[in-house]
Design a protein around this motif. Sequence first.
Motif, PDB file in Angstrom:
ATOM      1  N   UNK B 221       0.802  -1.224   0.000  1.00  0.00           N
ATOM      2  CA  UNK B 221       0.000   0.000   0.000  1.00  0.00           C
ATOM      3  C   UNK B 221       0.835   1.275   0.000  1.00  0.00           C
ATOM      4  N   UNK B 222       2.106   1.195   0.389  1.00  0.00           N
ATOM      5  CA  UNK B 222       2.951   2.396   0.400  1.00  0.00           C
ATOM      6  C   UNK B 222       4.045   2.262  -0.664  1.00  0.00           C
ATOM      7  N   UNK B 225       2.785   1.491  -4.721  1.00  0.00           N
ATOM      8  CA  UNK B 225       2.219   2.612  -5.479  1.00  0.00           C
ATOM      9  C   UNK B 225       3.167   3.789  -5.629  1.00  0.00           C
ATOM     10  N   UNK B 226       4.003   4.047  -4.594  1.00  0.00           N
ATOM     11  CA  UNK B 226       4.895   5.193  -4.688  1.00  0.00           C
ATOM     12  C   UNK B 226       6.073   4.916  -5.613  1.00  0.00           C
TER      13      UNK B 226
END
Lengths: 351, 315
Positions: B221-222, B225-226
Amino acid sequence: MATVSVRSVRKAFGSVEVLHGVDVEVEDGEFVILVGPSGCGKSTLLRMIAGLENITRGEIAIGGRVVNNVAPKERDIAMVFQNYALYPHMTVLDNMAFSLTLLNAPKSVIEEKVGRAAAILGLEPYLARYPRQLSGGQRQRVAMGRAIVRDPQVFLFDEPLSNLDAKLRVQMRAEIKELHQRLKTTTIYVTHDQIEAMTMADKIVVMNGGNVEQMGAPLELYDRPRNLFVAGFIGSPAMNFVKGKIEGGVFRAGDIALPLPTDPGTAQEGQPIVYGIRPEHLRLDPNGVAATVHVTEPTGSETQVIMHLAGSQVVGAFRERIAEKPGQHLHIAPDPALVHLFDEQTGTRLN
Amino acid sequence: MDASTWVAKRPEPTALARLFDYKPFLIAVCLFPAVGLLMAFLTYPLGLGVYLAFTDTQIGGNGKWVGLENFIDLMEDPIFLQSVWWTFVYTAIATVGKFALGLWLALLLNDNIPFKSAIRAIILLPYIVPTVLSAIAWWWIYDPQFSIISYVVVDQLGLRDRYYDFLGEPWPARWSLIVANIWRGIPFVAITLLAGLQTISPSLYEAAMLDGASGWQRFRRITAPLLMPILAIVMTFSVLFTFTDFQLVYAITRGGPINSTHLMATLAFQRGIPAGQLGEGAAIAVAMIPFLVFATLFSYYALGNRKWQQGSDND
């Protein structure tokens, strides 16, 4: 809501010890501010309470449970970071709902909780935006919203206002205080700004060089600073210090004499002493000592005057309008009831 | 003359100084080297290549315009069709391998591990060695008689009684090339993705940790995507490099056995230079262009452009 106990906590990074045995008790629902200059260990202590740094020695308990070996996510705390740490790829809604999403909370619960937090913080119009589309103050609110949604036992704030401009900082200060009065969640807040500490805290912990210098209610610290460091750190403009000795029942520095406080405490005749007086406790008095005016700074409600007195620089804050020009003399006298005496060697308070 | 009688007066600029202050002249002078180089070494060869693809030029002779004939012939050429298929398979498998291992390495290096900078330097080694040199090293590793793998497995461990024949059969040769290509591609992927990982603020992970995210959830989730924008760019470059790969294949197998490992690039060279059919070789090379353009556009638009990155619209 819960109490937080920090018991003789030490922290070392390698061989460098940055916290030398800190004890802090935080009551349930209390707003405690850790304040001190950069590098005093206040952020490290906060990160240890959060579980982001491990505890070298000592004990930290949240709600009566020792959490030394409890993972951050099991501590039931929420933290607001200095740079807000908003997830840039998520909307405001997703940012605030992140902790709930991880728990697979039903959509209705997420909507209700996020909606309530957004309403408290006035964030409803921005829920669909990305962090980069928000101003600094709005980002700050989202970071708080993310903490509120969690409904934690303890809020931790790590210098949350230091990235905001002066005006917004004053506004957010009031908002955070109001939020605390409303939610009554135990809060630990770190700042280097003593005004923030004075205006917001129920209890201030002044730290310096990895030690707690003094702990107490804001006005207690202002009225009776326990040592020179606290005296100089709390209050703005800072307290004036004049070095000298007690001779014949008065304080002497060079060729000037200043009155002693009504109760000089343990201060001895002839002992080297630092005489402390706050700028706002100096008054104009024709019978007072003559000080040379260097700079006058009128703020409207009062005038701050930087003067030289017996080789020391002294600041006075006067309600009166000052007409004296630089180089002229101003006759001033301290209020004897509000004088602080410190031992020059140890820096501890004597009266 | 002393300071009181001296009058400040700016000297007149010389003719040369005036010329260099003249903007159109300056623009022309500054652009000339770049434009000249691009014209001489990029536009001209590319244009010539495209032109040659429509002629029947051979080495030593002037060809004549034949229109699409080269391309029509290629459509019925089984070796060409096989090289197209193999180029795709090679690119796909090697890219997946490079990214899986490269990302894994980057994540490891992004954590605090001992001897980090030393490991980082070692990882870059395959990228620093000239490709042809490392290709020759791999060629030795895959040699039917002197292979170190065969030596270890057969002579030392005794797990097999026959030496491996890495390059003698089509499929073993293909897998051997893919392994060599992955080995060579990992440093580029790992180092660029590591740079991408280091742009992600550690406080995001701390915030996620306090929000209750497990290690896998933090990655999914971190981190993922980043990292996607930089991943898309690295992926584009990696696909382009792999698709147009020439050196590894030409140095290790020369396209053999029985043309089974010819990539489009090696086949184009084979037909154009050793075989002398410049027109046909150029046609194969030109046939790569549409695939490359498509791959670039796909990764750029499908992976790279994220809504949260777009310019700040503070309305």
